[in-house]
Design an enzyme around this catalytic site. Structure first.
Site, short mmCIF file in Angstrom:
data_model
loop_
_atom_site.label_atom_id
_atom_site.label_comp_id
_atom_site.label_asym_id
_atom_site.label_seq_id
_atom_site.Cartn_x
_atom_site.Cartn_y
_atom_site.Cartn_z
N TRP A 1 22.37 3.71 -27.05
CA TRP A 1 23.76 3.52 -27.43
C TRP A 1 23.89 3.64 -28.96
CZ3 TRP A 1 28.23 3.65 -25.06
CH2 TRP A 1 29.36 3.15 -25.70
N GLU B 1 24.13 8.88 -24.32
CA GLU B 1 25.28 8.11 -23.87
C GLU B 1 26.55 8.61 -24.55
OE1 GLU B 1 24.59 3.86 -23.69
OE2 GLU B 1 22.43 4.14 -23.62
N TYR C 1 23.66 -2.23 -15.74
CA TYR C 1 23.99 -3.40 -16.57
C TYR C 1 25.02 -2.92 -17.58
CZ TYR C 1 20.01 -1.10 -18.90
OH TYR C 1 19.13 -0.16 -19.42
N ASP D 1 18.18 9.39 -23.18
CA ASP D 1 19.23 8.38 -23.11
C ASP D 1 20.42 8.84 -23.95
OD1 ASP D 1 20.74 6.15 -22.79
OD2 ASP D 1 19.32 4.75 -23.69
N ASP E 1 12.07 10.21 -21.82
CA ASP E 1 13.26 9.71 -21.14
C ASP E 1 14.45 10.01 -22.05
OD1 ASP E 1 14.50 7.81 -19.03
OD2 ASP E 1 15.13 6.91 -20.92
#
Length: 356
Positions: free
Chosen positions: A89, A129, A198, A127, A125
């Protein structure tokens, strides 16, 4: 003859793949040594970021941190895989414009392979966002992100080959599932999809709820089950889905006592790591714990201070592991290890439940 054929068939039968227990981790090797990493199948080093069109460490110290982690893994849990991670994020501000060209996507894939080889890590990985939809305020996004993300995955798999792990962190909410990813094209190329089930009620939310609910309820559709069932209907194999748990609470202030603070307006404030629950979220501090048997989720409420906290805890972790087993999912992951108690923490609860 039949008995012989059965014997041959059984001799080639593959044992069931064990469930993955995956932890994101943003710390260094020295701090990691305090945690029971023997309980993990995979650790995701968080985060590296884009420097131009290449993956890069923020500084030389972060590279040294990763090398220390790999050395610790080799000493204490050689079977655990260590992955590097892009973004997070607020950590993918330039992803949309950079990944908009094939040249940049290939340069990125080449840089990933180089880092994996030089650090002796096991994969990456992603990520981001988020592709196609709004993420952090001010971060660019485009309708073209979806196709560009697909091509990025394809180039990574081709460049890295099958030796390395490839996964991505997926938003656990409806808009991401519907718009961000070409599931049919991407799923066959990745080892797993880490579902961020989450922050479903997040820091921008003005009304309280369960931020990491297992099941939906009348006033809150977003949940782990809502996410998983949509993806299964889209044809994503269950064994590639890894559900997410939170080792932290989200807290709201100025929350009315109605319904013990649940579904009430409030102002989001600083959360609490699980390792600090016994100092900050106990009856001695004025908090009462409440279990929602519909959502299979816990929240805390302090009537005197009008504070509401939503979280995972041992009870909800066990419920998530049971759900993982019920649907034959690939595993369970969490953000993040630094927020856990090093001794008798949620990771220990998780591993014990997986082994049951």
């Amino acid at each position: 003859m039949l008995a012989a054929l059965l014997a041959i068939h059984c001799s080639h039968a593959q044992p069931a793949k064990p469930y993955d227990i995956i932890g994101y981790y943003s710390g260094d090797g020295k701090s990691l040594s305090a945690y029971p990493i023997e309980k993990l199948t995979q650790l995701i080093f968080s985060f590296l970021h884009l420097k131009g069109n290449e993956l890069a460490f923020d500084n030389e110290q972060r590279k040294q941190d990763l090398l220390e982690i790999v050395a610790l893994k080799n000493k204490r849990n050689p079977s655990m895989k260590v992955l590097i991670s892009l973004g997070g994020w607020g950590g993918c501000a330039t992803c949309s414009p950079v990944f908009a060209t094939a040249e940049n996507r290939q340069a990125f894939a080449n840089s990933v392979l180089q880092i994996l080889q030089t650090t002796q890590t096991d994969g990456i990985d992603l990520d981001w966002e988020y592709p196609t939809i709004p993420g952090p305020p001010g971060h660019p996004y485009s309708a073209d992100d979806k196709a560009n993300f697909t091509d990025l995955i394809q180039r990574l798999r081709t460049t890295m080959g099958d030796k390395y792990e490839l996964s991505f962190a997926a938003g656990g909410f409806d808009t991401f599932i519907a718009q961000s990813v070409d599931w049919a094209a991407v799923t066959p190329l990745v080892n797993r999809i880490n579902l961020m089930t989450y922050d479903l009620i997040n820091g921008y939310s003005k009304v309280t709820g369960h931020h990491t609910a297992l099941y939906s309820r009348p006033s809150q559709k977003e949940s782990t089950d809502n996410c998983v069932q949509q993806l299964l209907k889209l044809g994503v194999p269950a064994n590639k889905l890894v559900i997410g748990a939170a080792f932290y609470s989200r807290v709201w202030a100025n929350v009315a006592a109605t319904n013990n603070g649940l579904d009430q307006s409030g102002q989001h404030t600083a959360g609490v790591s699980y390792k600090h629950f016994q100092e900050k979220l106990t009856p001695a501090q004025g908090f009462t714990a409440y279990w929602d048997d519909t959502a299979k989720a816990t929240h805390f409420y302090n009537a005197e201070k009008q504070l509401f906290a939503t979280t995972d805890d041992p009870q909800s972790i066990k419920a998530k592991v049971a759900y993982m087993k019920k649907y034959g999912l690939g595993g369970i992951m969490f953000w993040e290890l630094r927020e856990d108690a090093p001794v008798n923490g949620l990771l220990s609860v998780m591993e014990a439940a997986v082994k049951e």
